[in-house]
Design an enzyme around this catalytic site. Structure first.
Site, PDB file in Angstrom:
ATOM      1  N   LYS A   1       0.811  -1.218   0.000  1.00  0.00           N
ATOM      2  CA  LYS A   1       0.000   0.000   0.000  1.00  0.00           C
ATOM      3  C   LYS A   1       0.845   1.270   0.000  1.00  0.00           C
ATOM      4  CE  LYS A   1      -0.910   0.159   5.027  1.00  0.00           C
ATOM      5  NZ  LYS A   1      -0.280   1.438   5.327  1.00  0.00           N
ATOM      6  N   ASP A   2       2.150   1.138   0.272  1.00  0.00           N
ATOM      7  CA  ASP A   2       3.044   2.298   0.237  1.00  0.00           C
ATOM      8  C   ASP A   2       3.623   2.558  -1.144  1.00  0.00           C
ATOM      9  OD1 ASP A   2       2.743   2.772   2.944  1.00  0.00           O
ATOM     10  OD2 ASP A   2       4.548   1.659   3.517  1.00  0.00           O
TER      11      ASP A   2
ATOM     12  N   ARG B   1      -7.696   8.182   3.648  1.00  0.00           N
ATOM     13  CA  ARG B   1      -8.784   7.215   3.472  1.00  0.00           C
ATOM     14  C   ARG B   1      -9.461   6.923   4.801  1.00  0.00           C
ATOM     15  NH1 ARG B   1      -9.036   1.942   4.761  1.00  0.00           N
ATOM     16  NH2 ARG B   1      -6.838   2.006   5.294  1.00  0.00           N
ATOM     17  N   ARG B   2      -8.666   6.595   5.821  1.00  0.00           N
ATOM     18  CA  ARG B   2      -9.256   6.294   7.126  1.00  0.00           C
ATOM     19  C   ARG B   2      -9.966   7.507   7.705  1.00  0.00           C
ATOM     20  NH1 ARG B   2      -3.828   3.157   8.822  1.00  0.00           N
ATOM     21  NH2 ARG B   2      -4.370   1.073   8.042  1.00  0.00           N
TER      22      ARG B   2
ATOM     23  N   ARG C   1       0.934  10.739  12.940  1.00  0.00           N
ATOM     24  CA  ARG C   1       2.065  10.194  12.198  1.00  0.00           C
ATOM     25  C   ARG C   1       2.918   9.303  13.095  1.00  0.00           C
ATOM     26  NH1 ARG C   1       5.005  11.870   8.485  1.00  0.00           N
ATOM     27  NH2 ARG C   1       5.542   9.668   8.548  1.00  0.00           N
TER      28      ARG C   1
ATOM     29  N   ARG D   1       2.462   5.534  17.373  1.00  0.00           N
ATOM     30  CA  ARG D   1       1.030   5.840  17.413  1.00  0.00           C
ATOM     31  C   ARG D   1       0.377   5.263  18.673  1.00  0.00           C
ATOM     32  NH1 ARG D   1      -0.856   5.103  11.056  1.00  0.00           N
ATOM     33  NH2 ARG D   1       1.190   5.539  10.200  1.00  0.00           N
TER      34      ARG D   1
ATOM     35  N   CYS E   1      -1.384   8.976  -1.877  1.00  0.00           N
ATOM     36  CA  CYS E   1      -1.941   9.203  -0.542  1.00  0.00           C
ATOM     37  C   CYS E   1      -2.513  10.610  -0.422  1.00  0.00           C
ATOM     38  CB  CYS E   1      -0.896   8.930   0.539  1.00  0.00           C
ATOM     39  SG  CYS E   1       0.470  10.072   0.559  1.00  0.00           S
TER      40      CYS E   1
END
Length: 309
Positions: A85-86, A133-134, A151, A157, A244
């Site tokens: 996904k990156d 997205r989230r 971040r 996190r 992103c």
């Protein structure tokens, strides 16, 4: 004395290294080689260094891959292990995605302190996430919540959550499982209402085009169904000119020779969205994703994308 057969490049975060270790373990098993045959080189990327602002303001997805790709092109490493996904949809000249490991659970996990689920959170509390997205999907579910940029790697996190910076956060379940932390999830987000990022849960391996030795070493560990699903999802993303900077979700599943895909684009505030479903033969995976992305772009219209980039 065993000489190094393959130099594996990885980001230096605990999750990235766990993914590199998984790739190494699969290569060891496939070729009956000892651990010493594979060295893991930890490389700090620009995305790792930037912690004070959203990556959308600094350049997007390529910030997590740039230094690894430079090391590949310079021959300092033989392969680079990434979270799919990156990965940008356009790779530097001379590089390719040459293998995908079997996909983990692609769902997102909610970790809450004041409630076990997003639905049960008190009005007005803060949920932290660095993903557009989230953030958009959270606001679509609960427009009364405050969403803050969160971040850092998984451990950072979680520490922010423990320190009370937010009442909850959302992380990829796959990452938590690879770190042995899945038990901290207080709720799992359904794919139907909280779809994942394209590529979420899948580890990919990047290498130099034409490096036959490396391609032959990677061939036994490539998982064809994951590669096919990701071909669809990445084509969908490319058709939307995705990065992103845009709230985009997409997920493909394989059942025998058939592929099923669903995707969605949202405005950053979650107030507007457009969904699409598609399917067809696995052999047409990339075309199915591309066509779905182009149709969604037409359906949404150019004004939907204003202000995204």
């Amino acid at each position: 004395m065993q000489t190094t057969v393959l130099k594996i490049g990885s980001r230096g975060s605990p999750l990235a290294l766990a993914q590199a270790h998984e790739a190494r373990a699969r290569l060891m098993a496939a070729h009956n080689l000892p651990e010493e045959a594979f060295s893991i080189e930890a490389i700090t990327t620009t995305g790792d260094r930037i912690q004070d602002r959203p990556l959308t303001e600094a350049g997007g997805k390529g910030l997590f891959t740039k230094e690894l790709e430079e090391a590949l092109l310079a021959g300092r490493i033989d392969i680079a292990v990434h979270s799919s996904k990156d990965m940008p949809t356009v790779l530097p000249d001379g590089l390719e995605l040459s293998a995908f490991l079997p996909r983990e659970d692609p769902r997102d996990a909610f970790i809450g302190t004041s409630a076990k689920s997003i639905i049960d959170l008190p009005r007005g509390v803060t949920v932290g996430s660095s993903s557009l997205r989230r953030q958009a999907l959270i606001l679509r579910m609960r427009p009364d919540l405050n969403v803050a940029t969160f971040r850092g790697n998984v451990q950072t996190r979680l520490r922010k959550l423990h320190d009370g910076v937010a009442d909850g956060t959302i992380l990829a379940l796959a990452g938590l499982k690879r770190l042995g932390l899945q038990s901290i999830a207080t709720d799992l987000m359904p794919l139907e209402t909280f779809p994942p990022a394209p590529g979420q849960g899948a580890i990919c391996i990047e290498s130099r085009i034409g490096d036959r030795r490396v391609v032959e070493m990677l061939a036994p560990i490539n998982h064809a169904p994951t590669a096919q699903a990701l071909a669809c999802e990445r084509a969908f993303l490319a058709a939307l000119d995705g990065s992103c900077r845009m709230p985009i979700a997409g997920h493909a599943t394989i059942d025998g020779n058939e592929l099923t895909f669903s995707g969605v684009i949202l405005t950053p505030d979650g107030k507007k969205s457009h969904d699409i479903s598609a399917g067809g033969p696995v052999a047409d995976a990339a075309e199915i994703g591309r066509a779905a992305g182009e149709k969604l772009r037409r359906n949404a219209g150019p004004r939907f994308f204003d202000g995204w980039s």
